[in-house]
Design a protein around this motif. Sequence first.
Motif, short mmCIF file in Angstrom:
data_model
loop_
_atom_site.label_atom_id
_atom_site.label_comp_id
_atom_site.label_asym_id
_atom_site.label_seq_id
_atom_site.Cartn_x
_atom_site.Cartn_y
_atom_site.Cartn_z
N UNK A 198 16.76 -66.31 -66.26
CA UNK A 198 16.44 -67.71 -65.92
C UNK A 198 15.00 -68.05 -66.30
N UNK A 199 14.07 -67.12 -66.05
CA UNK A 199 12.67 -67.37 -66.39
C UNK A 199 12.42 -67.33 -67.89
N UNK A 200 13.26 -66.63 -68.62
CA UNK A 200 13.13 -66.56 -70.07
C UNK A 200 13.83 -67.74 -70.77
N UNK A 201 14.54 -68.55 -70.00
CA UNK A 201 15.37 -69.61 -70.57
C UNK A 201 14.66 -70.97 -70.61
N UNK A 203 8.96 -60.06 -68.19
CA UNK A 203 8.92 -61.35 -68.89
C UNK A 203 7.69 -61.43 -69.79
N UNK A 204 6.55 -60.99 -69.28
CA UNK A 204 5.33 -61.00 -70.09
C UNK A 204 5.48 -60.07 -71.29
N UNK A 205 6.02 -58.88 -71.07
CA UNK A 205 6.19 -57.91 -72.16
C UNK A 205 7.15 -58.44 -73.22
N UNK A 206 8.12 -59.25 -72.80
CA UNK A 206 9.09 -59.80 -73.75
C UNK A 206 8.59 -61.09 -74.40
N UNK A 207 7.38 -61.52 -74.05
CA UNK A 207 6.83 -62.73 -74.64
C UNK A 207 7.30 -64.01 -73.98
N UNK A 208 7.76 -63.91 -72.73
CA UNK A 208 8.22 -65.09 -72.00
C UNK A 208 7.15 -66.16 -71.94
N UNK A 209 7.59 -67.41 -71.87
CA UNK A 209 6.63 -68.49 -72.00
C UNK A 209 6.61 -69.45 -70.82
N UNK A 210 7.05 -69.05 -69.66
CA UNK A 210 6.97 -69.92 -68.49
C UNK A 210 5.49 -70.02 -68.10
#
Length: 171
Positions: free
Chosen positions: A49-52, A106-113
């Motif tokens: 959800x946070x990556x979406x 999320x940070x390691x995967x480059x998440x952008x929230x």
Amino acid sequence: MILVAGIGNLFKGDDAFGTEVAQRLLRRQMPDGVKVVDFGIRSLDLTYALLDGCEAAVLIDTAQRGHPPGTISVIEPDRRLDGAPAPEDLMLEPHDLDPAKVLRLITALGGSCPSIMVVACEPLTFGGEDGSMGLSEPVAAAVDAAIATVEDLIDELLKRKVMSCATQTED
């Protein structure tokens, strides 16, 4: 979209705080662009959800910070990764939601929230080895204050979004 995420385990006493607040928020009218979800202990679902494409998220959980039980705090977690994280810091358990691990992943995967806030309640008990259902008295009494805090954060985030859009339009 602004994601409001309840976190907690119903079988561990005050750990159910986030789920209780989310369940109560689900019965209220939310502004357009705000989605409330009771994630319980589903760490993978919260991660997805946070990556979406969330613009902001408000997580609701318990946190032991040394305050009296029932104290509500608003925390802006540090999501910086200093060096490469250890693999165990990124491994999620399917039935145990550790928000810090979710945020690191999320940070390691480059998440952008860009904006994540935590509305945390100081717990009294997690029910010991056998667990227990139901919130303690001071934590149950803090649910309404947490709801008000979440609604204030939503208002603030929506105002920031409107201001940001207005600034971009002027450029």
